[in-house]
Scaffold this active site. Structure first.
Site, PDB file in Angstrom:
ATOM      1  N   ASN A  10       0.883  -1.180   0.000  1.00 51.58           N
ATOM      2  CA  ASN A  10       0.000   0.000   0.000  1.00 51.58           C
ATOM      3  C   ASN A  10       0.913   1.219   0.000  1.00 51.58           C
ATOM      4  O   ASN A  10       1.538   1.528   1.005  1.00 51.58           O
ATOM      5  CB  ASN A  10      -0.878  -0.035   1.268  1.00 51.58           C
ATOM      6  CG  ASN A  10      -1.636   1.260   1.479  1.00 51.58           C
ATOM      7  OD1 ASN A  10      -1.753   2.088   0.557  1.00 51.58           O
ATOM      8  ND2 ASN A  10      -2.147   1.459   2.680  1.00 51.58           N
ATOM      9  N   LYS A  12       0.216   4.305  -0.208  1.00 48.39           N
ATOM     10  CA  LYS A  12      -0.357   5.506   0.429  1.00 48.39           C
ATOM     11  C   LYS A  12      -0.072   6.743  -0.428  1.00 48.39           C
ATOM     12  O   LYS A  12      -0.165   6.677  -1.641  1.00 48.39           O
ATOM     13  CB  LYS A  12       0.194   5.653   1.850  1.00 48.39           C
ATOM     14  CG  LYS A  12       0.069   4.382   2.682  1.00 48.39           C
ATOM     15  CD  LYS A  12       0.352   4.618   4.138  1.00 48.39           C
ATOM     16  CE  LYS A  12       0.334   3.298   4.874  1.00 48.39           C
ATOM     17  NZ  LYS A  12       0.418   3.444   6.302  1.00 48.39           N
ATOM     18  N   HIS A  95      -9.248   0.959   5.308  1.00 51.96           N
ATOM     19  CA  HIS A  95      -7.917   1.138   5.904  1.00 51.96           C
ATOM     20  C   HIS A  95      -8.043   2.045   7.124  1.00 51.96           C
ATOM     21  O   HIS A  95      -8.853   2.975   7.133  1.00 51.96           O
ATOM     22  CB  HIS A  95      -6.944   1.730   4.883  1.00 51.96           C
ATOM     23  CG  HIS A  95      -5.528   1.701   5.372  1.00 51.96           C
ATOM     24  ND1 HIS A  95      -5.036   2.653   6.220  1.00 51.96           N
ATOM     25  CD2 HIS A  95      -4.530   0.816   5.158  1.00 51.96           C
ATOM     26  CE1 HIS A  95      -3.760   2.353   6.502  1.00 51.96           C
ATOM     27  NE2 HIS A  95      -3.438   1.245   5.871  1.00 51.96           N
ATOM     28  N   GLU A  97      -6.368   4.433   8.176  1.00 57.21           N
ATOM     29  CA  GLU A  97      -6.217   5.877   7.931  1.00 57.21           C
ATOM     30  C   GLU A  97      -7.502   6.472   7.351  1.00 57.21           C
ATOM     31  O   GLU A  97      -7.834   7.630   7.614  1.00 57.21           O
ATOM     32  CB  GLU A  97      -4.997   6.118   7.023  1.00 57.21           C
ATOM     33  CG  GLU A  97      -3.705   5.892   7.800  1.00 57.21           C
ATOM     34  CD  GLU A  97      -2.549   5.339   7.002  1.00 57.21           C
ATOM     35  OE1 GLU A  97      -2.541   5.462   5.763  1.00 57.21           O
ATOM     36  OE2 GLU A  97      -1.638   4.768   7.629  1.00 57.21           O
ATOM     37  N   GLU A 168      -5.145  -5.357  10.609  1.00 58.46           N
ATOM     38  CA  GLU A 168      -4.108  -4.346  10.779  1.00 58.46           C
ATOM     39  C   GLU A 168      -4.331  -3.607  12.096  1.00 58.46           C
ATOM     40  O   GLU A 168      -5.091  -2.617  12.133  1.00 58.46           O
ATOM     41  CB  GLU A 168      -4.164  -3.341   9.626  1.00 58.46           C
ATOM     42  CG  GLU A 168      -3.910  -3.937   8.269  1.00 58.46           C
ATOM     43  CD  GLU A 168      -3.335  -2.901   7.317  1.00 58.46           C
ATOM     44  OE1 GLU A 168      -2.273  -3.147   6.760  1.00 58.46           O
ATOM     45  OE2 GLU A 168      -3.935  -1.822   7.165  1.00 58.46           O
ATOM     46  N   GLY A 174       2.819   1.805  10.714  1.00 58.88           N
ATOM     47  CA  GLY A 174       3.755   2.918  10.545  1.00 58.88           C
ATOM     48  C   GLY A 174       4.470   3.301  11.823  1.00 58.88           C
ATOM     49  O   GLY A 174       5.096   4.354  11.897  1.00 58.88           O
ATOM     50  N   SER A 214       3.741  -2.684  10.203  1.00 56.41           N
ATOM     51  CA  SER A 214       5.205  -2.723  10.326  1.00 56.41           C
ATOM     52  C   SER A 214       5.800  -4.074   9.925  1.00 56.41           C
ATOM     53  O   SER A 214       6.765  -4.542  10.534  1.00 56.41           O
ATOM     54  CB  SER A 214       5.641  -2.315  11.745  1.00 56.41           C
ATOM     55  OG  SER A 214       5.217  -0.999  12.019  1.00 56.41           O
TER      56      SER A 214
HETATM   57  C1  PEP Z   1      -0.466  -0.125   6.001  1.00 57.10           C
HETATM   58  O1  PEP Z   1      -0.451   1.002   5.596  1.00 57.10           O
HETATM   59  O2  PEP Z   1      -1.421  -0.843   5.697  1.00 57.10           O
HETATM   60  C2  PEP Z   1       0.634  -0.587   6.836  1.00 57.10           C
HETATM   61  C3  PEP Z   1       0.514  -1.762   7.403  1.00 57.10           C
HETATM   62  O3  PEP Z   1       1.720   0.240   6.979  1.00 57.10           O
HETATM   63  P1  PEP Z   1       3.172  -0.143   7.620  1.00 57.10           P
HETATM   64  O4  PEP Z   1       3.605  -1.427   6.966  1.00 57.10           O
HETATM   65  O5  PEP Z   1       4.056   1.008   7.275  1.00 57.10           O
HETATM   66  O6  PEP Z   1       2.965  -0.304   9.078  1.00 57.10           O
END
Ligand code: PEP
Length: 257
Positions: A10, A12, A95, A97, A168, A174, A214
């Protein structure tokens, strides 16, 4: 039942035209594993060119969200049918965010999921609890509530073949904090158990459930070794080909001693 692993990046609001072209060239040169689905979710402005650049590679290209209405006065938004029109095959909905920064509710997420499925897109539906919710021991309520809102009433075949779930935990996105394999497995098993209750074990055993938060080359093998973790949705570590290609080759990664 063996589920096909799905590793997705992803992107972003990262990368630019040049870096995406370079990334796609690396993908085209790579010897991608035949038994893993690989996907990328670029920003909208690069969606069509990423679709074109990756044509014939088998790599899934999708959007990071969509608007459920087919057309209308929604300045700045992109409809599911438009995502489909440029040749993308998938869309991420829910998601964290979108839920927590843009304020999307479960109903908003469901409307996007229905619109996407309705126009022929496959969906990655994200679920996850915040740190406060985990501390308050509300993880299962939150995740199962989002799961119910996103899947209730779906036809089992559609769910199994066209919807990927992504667990998630919001506190792990992040932040560099990864759920331990045990924490991930616990929630993935909970989700699969609820799918079995609602849709039958045959469907539950087919649904691909990614972990996100992460994920990086150093932890991907441990996470992927969990019986109910079938893939990864990756932000930061998907932005450079070196790390993303290492994630795709997760079977060859070793955790640091
Ligand atoms: C994501 O944006 O779905 C995500 C898991 O980000 P990251 O891997 O940076 O934690």
């Amino acid at each position: 039942m063996t589920r096909r692993p799905f590793i997705a990046g992803n992107w972003k609001m990262h990368l630019d035209r040049r870096s995406i072209a370079d990334f796609c060239a690396s993908i085209k040169d790579a010897d991608l594993p035949g038994d893993v689905t690989v996907g990328v979710f670029p920003p909208f402005v690069y969606l069509a060119e990423t679709v074109d650049a990756l044509a014939g590679t088998g790599v899934v290209v999708g959007a990071q969200t969509c608007r459920p209405e087919e057309k209308g006065a929604f300045t700045g938004e992109v409809a599911a049918v438009q995502v489909k029109d440029v040749g993308a095959t998938h869309v991420i909905v829910g998601h964290s965010e979108r839920r927590h920064v843009m304020g999307e509710t479960d109903a908003d997420v469901r409307a996007r999921l229905d619109a996407a499925l309705g126009c022929g897109l496959d969906v990655v539906l994200c679920l996850g609890e915040t740190l406060d919710e985990r501390k308050a021991e509300r993880t299962s309520d939150v995740v199962l509530g989002q799961l119910a809102a996103g899947t209730k009433g779906l036809d089992g075949e559609t769910l199994a073949s066209r919807v990927t779930l992504a667990y998630e935990p919001v506190w792990a996105i992040g932040t560099g904090l990864t759920a331990t394999p045990e924490q991930a497995q616990e929630v993935h098993a909970l989700v699969r158990g609820r799918l079995a209750e609602d849709f039958g074990d045959g469907v539950a055993q087919r649904v691909v459930v990614q972990y996100g938060g992460s994920v990086k080359p150093a932890n991907v093998a441990d996470l992927m070794s969990c019986p109910d973790v079938d893939g990864a949705l990756v932000g930061g570590a998907s932005l450079a080909w070196d790390s993303f290609s290492a994630l795709i080759a997760f079977e060859r990664q070793e955790a640091p001693q």
